[in-house]
Design a protein around this motif. Structure first.
Motif, short mmCIF file in Angstrom:
data_model
loop_
_atom_site.label_atom_id
_atom_site.label_comp_id
_atom_site.label_asym_id
_atom_site.label_seq_id
_atom_site.Cartn_x
_atom_site.Cartn_y
_atom_site.Cartn_z
N ALA A 301 0.83 -1.20 0.00
CA ALA A 301 0.00 0.00 0.00
C ALA A 301 0.86 1.26 0.00
O ALA A 301 0.57 2.23 -0.70
CB ALA A 301 -0.94 0.00 1.21
N PHE A 302 1.93 1.24 0.77
CA PHE A 302 2.81 2.42 0.82
C PHE A 302 3.53 2.61 -0.52
O PHE A 302 3.71 3.74 -0.98
CB PHE A 302 3.83 2.26 1.95
N GLY A 303 3.94 1.52 -1.15
CA GLY A 303 4.56 1.63 -2.46
C GLY A 303 3.61 2.21 -3.49
O GLY A 303 3.98 3.04 -4.31
N ALA A 304 2.34 1.76 -3.43
CA ALA A 304 1.34 2.25 -4.38
C ALA A 304 1.09 3.74 -4.18
O ALA A 304 1.02 4.51 -5.16
CB ALA A 304 0.04 1.46 -4.22
N MET A 305 0.91 4.17 -2.95
CA MET A 305 0.64 5.58 -2.69
C MET A 305 1.82 6.46 -3.06
O MET A 305 1.66 7.63 -3.44
CB MET A 305 0.29 5.76 -1.21
N LEU A 306 3.03 5.90 -2.98
CA LEU A 306 4.23 6.67 -3.30
C LEU A 306 4.23 7.14 -4.75
O LEU A 306 4.69 8.24 -5.06
CB LEU A 306 5.47 5.82 -3.02
N PRO A 322 3.81 4.02 -21.38
CA PRO A 322 5.03 3.91 -20.58
C PRO A 322 4.76 3.71 -19.09
O PRO A 322 5.49 2.98 -18.42
CB PRO A 322 5.76 5.23 -20.85
N VAL A 323 3.70 4.35 -18.58
CA VAL A 323 3.37 4.22 -17.15
C VAL A 323 2.95 2.79 -16.83
O VAL A 323 3.43 2.17 -15.87
CB VAL A 323 2.25 5.21 -16.76
N ILE A 324 2.04 2.24 -17.63
CA ILE A 324 1.49 0.91 -17.35
C ILE A 324 2.54 -0.18 -17.56
O ILE A 324 2.64 -1.12 -16.76
CB ILE A 324 0.25 0.66 -18.21
N MET A 330 7.39 -3.72 -12.71
CA MET A 330 7.65 -3.67 -11.26
C MET A 330 6.88 -4.75 -10.52
O MET A 330 7.37 -5.35 -9.56
CB MET A 330 7.31 -2.28 -10.72
N ILE A 331 5.64 -5.00 -10.96
CA ILE A 331 4.86 -6.08 -10.35
C ILE A 331 5.56 -7.43 -10.56
O ILE A 331 5.70 -8.24 -9.63
CB ILE A 331 3.43 -6.12 -10.92
N THR A 332 6.01 -7.66 -11.79
CA THR A 332 6.72 -8.90 -12.09
C THR A 332 7.98 -9.02 -11.25
O THR A 332 8.27 -10.09 -10.69
CB THR A 332 7.08 -8.95 -13.59
N LEU A 333 8.72 -7.93 -11.14
CA LEU A 333 9.96 -7.92 -10.35
C LEU A 333 9.67 -8.16 -8.86
O LEU A 333 10.43 -8.85 -8.17
CB LEU A 333 10.68 -6.58 -10.53
N GLY A 334 8.55 -7.60 -8.36
CA GLY A 334 8.23 -7.76 -6.95
C GLY A 334 7.76 -9.15 -6.59
O GLY A 334 8.04 -9.65 -5.49
N ALA A 363 1.27 2.21 -10.44
CA ALA A 363 1.46 2.68 -11.81
C ALA A 363 0.63 1.88 -12.82
O ALA A 363 0.71 2.16 -14.02
CB ALA A 363 2.94 2.59 -12.18
N THR A 364 -0.15 0.91 -12.34
CA THR A 364 -0.88 0.03 -13.26
C THR A 364 -2.40 0.12 -13.11
O THR A 364 -3.13 0.29 -14.09
CB THR A 364 -0.46 -1.44 -13.06
N ALA A 365 -2.90 0.00 -11.88
CA ALA A 365 -4.33 -0.24 -11.66
C ALA A 365 -5.21 0.86 -12.24
O ALA A 365 -5.99 0.62 -13.17
CB ALA A 365 -4.59 -0.41 -10.17
N THR A 366 -5.13 2.06 -11.70
CA THR A 366 -6.01 3.12 -12.19
C THR A 366 -5.60 3.67 -13.56
O THR A 366 -6.47 4.04 -14.35
CB THR A 366 -6.10 4.26 -11.17
N PRO A 367 -4.29 3.72 -13.92
CA PRO A 367 -3.97 4.11 -15.29
C PRO A 367 -4.58 3.18 -16.34
O PRO A 367 -4.98 3.63 -17.41
CB PRO A 367 -2.44 4.06 -15.33
N LEU A 368 -4.67 1.87 -16.04
CA LEU A 368 -5.32 0.95 -16.98
C LEU A 368 -6.79 1.31 -17.17
O LEU A 368 -7.31 1.29 -18.29
CB LEU A 368 -5.20 -0.49 -16.47
N THR A 369 -7.47 1.62 -16.07
CA THR A 369 -8.88 1.99 -16.17
C THR A 369 -9.04 3.28 -16.98
O THR A 369 -9.89 3.36 -17.88
CB THR A 369 -9.48 2.19 -14.77
#
Length: 492
Positions: A301-306, A322-324, A330-334, A363-369
């Protein structure tokens, strides 16, 4: 704009929190009603079925009655269901009450997205959706923590009663803030589509859920899933010919919407799978409490808010691709280090992995929407919101079900055929004896979630490299001329 966003954020927060908090309350419900885990799982399953049934009606309802009326009515229905859940004195009544909740909750999210997308206007959707995405990301992580705190002090009934004051506040705010003059073109309800799509989606979701519970393709799974596929296929054939279908599949002519929904499906299937697996890994394989397990994934959660707000600004300037793509990498790396977990893997190291994954989620969830709305006219947004919600519900159910089946099979050798259920009864000594085998079993399954995140990059690469100009609208090419009719196009 800020006040409108606050209304929809509140609705999203209540809906998401309710889903995750109820999962924490499952053991309390088993003990409180003196029933089996299979029976209690209907509390979640019937909610999903109700969501899947009512979501296709959202676009028609928004056009017919207006988004303000639909949002307030949905919240009122959700609160009524919450009250019934808290007062239920039998499992049958609780299941019925959860269905009422699902009928209300099913329209909250797509209607809220429609309101925001129309309100944001060209050039601001990325930033607006970024702010609104905060509760969607915090809910799955903080919900179990609040659920554990509530259950440590109060009965399971307060899991549902806690919705009431927040929901009433949301209704009061919506009544004052939201615009009344937001109706679309009134149209007749597509009765053929209504007879095909809602029961088809409900049967499909039920079949997927039962597949996860049973761990195999049983007769129930085959009949329900097969019926769902047939009904949905018949609806697709009908919708492509009907002048005003219940769900306008012709919106898929927009390349941005197609690519965003494909990436969203893979991303959400992986997200639900990894959250399902990691909670079982922490609680059953490592013997952690539910609250500790939630705290261990909270760095996400802290990473997402950052990065969330910054991701929205970058998307508005440079476009979503580029954002998504960065977020999915980063998700794959994590998640990748989770494939190598062992019995003594450090909690600190695991938390770092979740922090990295959280950066990707932000950087993925809401930009995808937002990217899915990039080339749509204002009147097309309700239908696109409904399509996006259906993709989310089906992807979540499918990801969790497949992960559950794979886990049952990998654990059968470790637990002597008992599967997941037998892990709950392991003593600390027995858990230590099989700790290496358990870690290996879960580690192998995390490859499934890594693969889904990596695959989501493929459709994400088809998204725009730049934000659309004001008034721009396209089909498959990503370029347009900006007709006057598209003056209120939502930019991504």
């Amino acid at each position: 704009m800020t006040l409108v966003a606050s209304v929809t954020i509140l609705g999203s927060l209540i809906s998401v929190f309710d889903t995750t908090i109820v999962q924490v309350a499952v053991p309390s419900l088993v003990r409180g009603f003196d029933t089996s885990l299979f029976t209690v799982q209907w509390v979640s399953t019937v909610y999903l079925l109700a969501l899947a049934s009512v979501v296709p009606l959202t676009a028609w309802a928004n056009d017919r009655f207006g988004t303000k009326r639909v949002w307030i009515a949905s919240m009122a229905m959700f609160l009524f269901g919450s009250l019934l859940c808290g007062l239920a004195n039998s499992m049958a009544l609780l299941v019925v009450a959860r269905a009422v909740q699902g009928i209300g909750g099913g329209m909250l999210l797509p209607t809220g997205q429609t309101i925001l997308a129309r309100e944001a206007g060209p050039g601001r959707l990325g930033r607006v959706m970024a702010v609104v995405g905060i509760p969607s990301m915090l809910g799955p992580l903080l919900g179990p923590i609040f659920g554990g705190l509530i259950l440590s002090r109060l009965s399971w009934r307060w899991i549902f009663f806690v919705n009431l004051p927040l929901g009433l506040l949301g209704i009061a705010m919506a009544w004052v803030i939201l615009d009344r003059g937001d109706r679309g073109m009134p149209r007749k309800l597509d009765l053929v589509g209504l007879a095909l799509l809602p029961p088809g989606l409900a049967a499909l979701v039920y079949g997927i859920s039962e597949f996860g519970n049973a761990g195999r393709v049983s007769a129930v799974v085959a009949v329900s899933g097969g019926l769902g596929i047939v009904l949905v296929a018949l609806f697709v054939a009908h919708a492509l010919r009907a002048p005003h279908p219940l769900l306008d599949l012709r919106l898929w002519k927009h390349a941005a919407l197609r690519a965003a929904q494909a990436a969203m499906f893979l991303y959400l299937a992986g997200t639900n799978a990894v959250l399902f697996l990691v909670q079982l890994y922490y609680q059953f394989a490592r013997g952690d409490s539910a609250i500790k397990a939630a705290l261990l994934v909270s760095p996400s959660a802290f990473g997402a808010m950052l990065v969330l707000t910054a991701a929205g600004r970058v998307m508005d300037r440079r476009g979503p691709r580029p954002v998504i793509v960065f977020g999915l990498l980063m998700i794959t790396l994590g998640v990748f280090p989770l494939t190598m977990v062992g019995p003594d893997t450090s909690d600190v190291w695991l938390s770092v992995c979740w922090f990295v994954r959280g950066i990707g989620v932000g950087a993925t969830a809401t930009p995808l929407t937002a990217a899915g709305y990039a080339t749509l006219r204002s009147e097309e947004i309700p239908g696109a919101s409904t399509l996006m919600s259906i993709v989310q519900y089906v992807a979540g159910a499918l990801g969790t079900a497949v992960a559950a089946v794979l886990l049952q099979r990998r654990l059968s050798g470790v637990t002597g055929g008992g599967g997941v259920q037998s892990l709950a009864g392991l003593s600390d000594a027995a858990r230590r004896r099989v700790a290496p085998e358990l870690a290996d079993a879960f580690g192998g399954l995390f490859w499934f979630t890594v693969a889904l995140a990596a695959l989501a990059i493929v459709p994400a690469l088809l998204l725009r490299t730049r934000p659309p100009a004001v008034g721009e609208r396209d089909g498959d090419t990503g370029t347009g001329t900006g007709t006057p009719e598209a003056a209120d196009t939502v930019a991504g």
